[in-house]
Enzyme design. Structure first.
Site, short mmCIF file in Angstrom:
data_model
loop_
_atom_site.label_atom_id
_atom_site.label_comp_id
_atom_site.label_asym_id
_atom_site.label_seq_id
_atom_site.Cartn_x
_atom_site.Cartn_y
_atom_site.Cartn_z
N THR A 151 0.88 -1.16 0.00
CA THR A 151 0.00 0.00 0.00
C THR A 151 0.92 1.21 0.00
OG1 THR A 151 -1.70 -1.24 1.18
CG2 THR A 151 -1.80 1.14 1.42
N VAL A 157 -3.47 -1.53 -3.92
CA VAL A 157 -4.01 -2.61 -4.77
C VAL A 157 -4.00 -3.92 -4.00
CG1 VAL A 157 -3.52 -1.59 -7.03
CG2 VAL A 157 -1.74 -2.94 -5.86
N ASN A 158 -3.67 -3.89 -2.72
CA ASN A 158 -3.61 -5.01 -1.79
C ASN A 158 -2.26 -5.70 -1.86
OD1 ASN A 158 -4.63 -6.47 0.37
ND2 ASN A 158 -5.49 -8.05 -0.93
N SER A 208 -10.73 -2.42 5.73
CA SER A 208 -9.38 -1.94 5.46
C SER A 208 -8.72 -1.51 6.76
CB SER A 208 -9.43 -0.74 4.50
OG SER A 208 -8.16 -0.14 4.36
N GLY A 228 1.30 -0.88 5.31
CA GLY A 228 1.76 -1.87 6.27
C GLY A 228 0.73 -2.89 6.68
#
Length: 590
Positions: free
Chosen positions: A382, A401-402, A453, A473
């Site tokens: 991230t 975008v993960n 998230s 992180g």
């Protein structure tokens, strides 16, 4: 699923719920902001890549404000940091408008396609199909970042969208030098990346994988950005680009619809607010779990004067606050459009006082004393940036975008690397995900739902200082922001906050994960004596060795009393840059 409230929480559910802004964590009145706020002497930007920081200043110098600069930095990072974020992903924009004094949270998180039902992610044995959850078309949710850029530019910016996107278009068309982290990340995901024709066309354009120092050009991505600049929302979510996205997903066996793309909506939400020892904290509401957890942890810790404690005692209490916040994250948090999230209760001063009462200052609380199952995680790939402009406008933006390079899938002709955010949902309740942890129905996929998230863009405001901070992180985002807030509260400058050593506890597994240098040998020994399992680099706990370093913290600080700006960029990331420019255009030391 009906949530079962555990015994320790039941005690506090019947306490009166009070608005978050009504109390200070240390029992005092909320801080009064100065009625006369001087403008900053210039602007400050901290981002994970020097080319993105430069893009932000380019737009400011053309008359843009912090929000135009946020669009420029976000789009530039989407080009130069494909391992971390991009137009195929999503993000959160926390904005402050200096003229009105208003804070707003822009939710551009991805959404689940209707076809992505839990049965699609079962293997022949009924377990989670990890490959489908993390790679390729079924792992990808509907992107939100392009809509977020359009929304911020049109509603809060001064410049036409095309002006703010121009630096990113140039970087995509002309190329930028590949850096070591990008080369290393591609090598880690190469097998997946090279499954897909569109992805090979971008990253194997010269016949070989990206190598540090070579130029990476992305002409298809430049054309997609140009369409976005020319037509706004419709340039991505309708028309030729949308058709290429749909065709590319379908060609690989996925099922997106034109209606899902065209129907994507950005949501404006009210940020969470609470007080911590003279600072007003403004942070992310659900579907981020970060703001609620941050409110819980800081208000629990507000019962002690941490600056007067020895390092081991301070770490012990901080770890115990982390343990409790992450336990609640698992059971209560999800997309507020689909599930009831008891934000006022979880983030209230009274509930924090109840959690504090369960902490033994002389002994660790074993996580299995709090019944339940482990916490859903989000991967580390991230990015975050922080901005303050010369008028006092500010932006804290975290986008993703993960996993590394998301799903690995670029629909041909778009240059857009799609996310794999479907793995952030609890795809099969009770089934471990890639990280060996489980989730529940509050975070189960539904059409149009946003996955939970950890992204936690945050402002800190006192009469004397204003800070903008955040980091990537994964689940560690929340605890890194916590440590950053505590660092500013201790009087550290921006660069010292960005460089702080880090430690983390997330309830399950019952382990304190620590970076190199986070604890001295003496402090680590004392924490173990209190009952903590401490995992440091080189240690192996539950079969996994701890990482030496994590995160990519980016922060800026305006010292209103001194009339100074500071920028702090994470020294763990050699291509990041924090820069301050004075009003007359002369550079100042960060």
């Amino acid at each position: 699923m009906r949530l079962t409230t555990r015994l320790f929480a039941l005690v506090f559910l019947f306490l009166p719920v009070v608005p978050l802004t009504a109390f200070a964590a240390d029992g005092g009145e909320p801080p009064r902001q100065s009625l006369v706020a001087a403008q900053p002497p210039g602007a400050a930007i901290a981002s994970a890549h020097d080319l993105a920081t430069a893009a932000g200043f380019e737009v400011l110098e053309q008359g843009g404000n912090a929000f135009d600069a946020a669009v420029a930095v976000s789009a530039a990072l989407s080009v130069v940091e494909p391992i971390s974020s991009g137009l195929g992903g999503g993000g959160f924009f926390l904005l402050h408008d200096a003229a009105s004094g208003r804070d707003v949270f822009i939710d551009a998180r991805e959404t689940a396609p209707a076809a992505a039902t839990p049965d699609r992610y079962r293997d022949a044995d009924g377990k989670l199909d990890r490959d489908r959850a993390q790679n390729g078309p079924w792992s990808a949710a509907i992107p939100g970042l392009p809509a977020g850029l359009v929304h911020v530019a049109e509603k809060y910016g001064r410049l036409p969208l095309g002006r703010s996107l121009a630096p990113a278009i140039r970087l995509a068309r002309d190329g930028f030098p590949v850096y070591e982290r990008l080369e290393r990340g591609y090598a880690a995901r190469r097998e997946v990346m090279e499954r897909y024709r569109g992805t090979r066309g971008v990253f194997l354009a010269g016949g070989k994988p990206p190598v540090t120092g070579q130029l990476l050009r992305q002409p298809d991505l430049a054309r997609t950005l140009e369409a976005l600049a020319a037509r706004g929302f419709d340039g991505f979510y309708r028309g030729p680009v949308a058709k290429k996205l749909l065709d590319g997903v379908r060609a690989e066996g996925g099922r997106w619809t034109a209606g899902e793309l065209a129907g994507y909506q950005v949501h404006e939400r009210e940020p969470l607010r609470f007080d911590y020892r003279g600072w007003e904290i403004v942070t992310a509401p659900p579907p981020s779990s970060g703001g609620v957890a941050l409110a819980q942890m800081l208000q629990v810790l507000g019962g002690w004067n941490l600056s007067k404690l020895d390092p081991a005692q301070r770490a012990h209490l901080t770890i115990e606050s982390m343990r409790r916040a992450f336990r609640d994250r698992t059971f209560y948090l999800g997309d507020p459009g689909f599930v009831h999230v008891p934000v006022e209760m979880l983030a209230s001063r009274e509930y924090a006082a109840g959690l504090r009462a369960t902490i033994n200052p002389e002994k660790a609380t074993p996580s299995d004393m709090f019944s339940g199952l482990p916490t859903p995680l989000e991967d580390e790939e991230t990015t975050h940036f922080s901005i303050i402009d010369g008028e006092g406008n500010r932006a804290a933006v975290t986008q993703t975008v993960n996993l590394l390079f998301g799903s690995g899938l670029v629909p041909p002709g778009t240059g857009v690397l799609l996310n794999n955010e479907m793995d952030d949902f609890a795809l099969l309740p009770g089934q471990p995900n890639a990280f060996g942890v489980m989730g529940y129905e509050a975070n189960a996929p539904e059409p149009g739902k946003r996955p939970l998230s950890s992204m936690t863009p945050t402002f800190m405001v006192s009469p004397d200082r204003v800070a903008v901070l955040g980091t990537p992180g994964g689940s560690r985002i929340i605890t890194m922001v916590l440590l950053g807030v505590l660092g500013y509260a201790d009087g550290l400058d921006a660069q010292d906050v960005a460089a702080l050593p880090r430690y983390h506890h997330q309830w399950q597994p019952d382990v304190v994960d620590a970076e190199s240098g986070a604890f001295s040998d003496e402090v680590a020994a004392r924490l173990r004596a209190l009952g903590h399992t401490v995992k440091q680099p080189g240690d192996r706990v539950s079969g996994n060795a701890s990482s030496h370093f994590w995160g990519n913290f980016q922060t800026v600080l305006w010292d209103r009393r001194a009339g100074e700006l500071q920028g702090g960029t994470d020294p763990r990331n050699p291509v990041g840059k924090a820069e301050v420019r004075l009003r007359q255009g002369e550079p100042a030391a960060p």
